[in-house]
Scaffold this motif. Structure first.
Motif, PDB file in Angstrom:
ATOM      1  N   VAL A   1     -24.141 -24.629 -40.131  1.00  0.00           N
ATOM      2  CA  VAL A   1     -22.712 -24.919 -40.207  1.00  0.00           C
ATOM      3  C   VAL A   1     -22.353 -26.057 -39.253  1.00  0.00           C
ATOM      4  O   VAL A   1     -21.597 -26.971 -39.607  1.00  0.00           O
ATOM      5  N   VAL A   2     -22.916 -26.014 -38.048  1.00  0.00           N
ATOM      6  CA  VAL A   2     -22.646 -27.067 -37.066  1.00  0.00           C
ATOM      7  C   VAL A   2     -23.192 -28.398 -37.570  1.00  0.00           C
ATOM      8  O   VAL A   2     -22.509 -29.433 -37.477  1.00  0.00           O
ATOM      9  N   SER A  20     -23.606 -29.370 -40.645  1.00  0.00           N
ATOM     10  CA  SER A  20     -22.733 -29.828 -41.720  1.00  0.00           C
ATOM     11  C   SER A  20     -21.436 -30.408 -41.151  1.00  0.00           C
ATOM     12  O   SER A  20     -20.976 -31.470 -41.591  1.00  0.00           O
ATOM     13  N   PHE A  21     -20.865 -29.720 -40.173  1.00  0.00           N
ATOM     14  CA  PHE A  21     -19.637 -30.197 -39.532  1.00  0.00           C
ATOM     15  C   PHE A  21     -19.858 -31.567 -38.895  1.00  0.00           C
ATOM     16  O   PHE A  21     -19.037 -32.476 -39.044  1.00  0.00           O
ATOM     17  N   GLN A  49     -19.910 -34.350 -41.331  1.00  0.00           N
ATOM     18  CA  GLN A  49     -18.591 -34.701 -41.849  1.00  0.00           C
ATOM     19  C   GLN A  49     -17.717 -35.397 -40.802  1.00  0.00           C
ATOM     20  O   GLN A  49     -16.722 -36.027 -41.150  1.00  0.00           O
ATOM     21  N   HIS A  50     -18.093 -35.251 -39.535  1.00  0.00           N
ATOM     22  CA  HIS A  50     -17.295 -35.809 -38.436  1.00  0.00           C
ATOM     23  C   HIS A  50     -18.210 -36.589 -37.483  1.00  0.00           C
ATOM     24  O   HIS A  50     -18.606 -36.093 -36.433  1.00  0.00           O
TER      25      HIS A  50
END
Length: 121
Positions: A22-23, A25-26, A29-30
């Protein structure tokens, strides 16, 4: 657009298996955000350690921190037939101290486990 560093702490196994993807992927995106994950099987002082976000499994002690439930985790206790033949099969919660005392560790003394007997092939 979000930017800066995000310091996260979580239990080791949960952090590696569920949180790390999840991290990643985050962060994808950022691109202006960086992150560090402190994976420990103990509770850390978030302020002293400079942690922004903590993921905890189980009961939380009273504190001034803001907590939000984000899910549930099912705990399962299993033993091999050989182990049970050597040590006996517990029939009540109190039996765990004698039957499993050498391998069962509860870091959170407030944790409770509901017992349900099942058999698998």
């Amino acid at each position: 657009m979000p930017q800066g560093h995000l310091a996260i702490t979580a239990p080791v196994t949960f952090g590696r298996s569920a949180l790390a993807p999840v991290v990643c992927s985050f962060l994808g995106q950022h691109p202006r955000v960086t992150a560090s994950m402190v994976l420990l099987d103990r509770v850390v002082n978030l302020v002293e350690e400079g942690i922004d976000v903590a993921v905890r499994i189980g009961s939380l002690p009273d504190s001034n921190l803001i907590a939000k439930r984000i899910g549930t985790v099912r705990r399962v206790l299993v033993a091999s037939p050989d182990y049970l033949a050597r040590r006996g099969t517990p029939t009540a919660s109190a039996d765990f101290e004698t039957s499993f005392g050498d391998c069962l560790h509860r870091p959170d003394a407030q944790s409770r486990m509901a017992l349900q007997r099942t058999r698998s092939g």
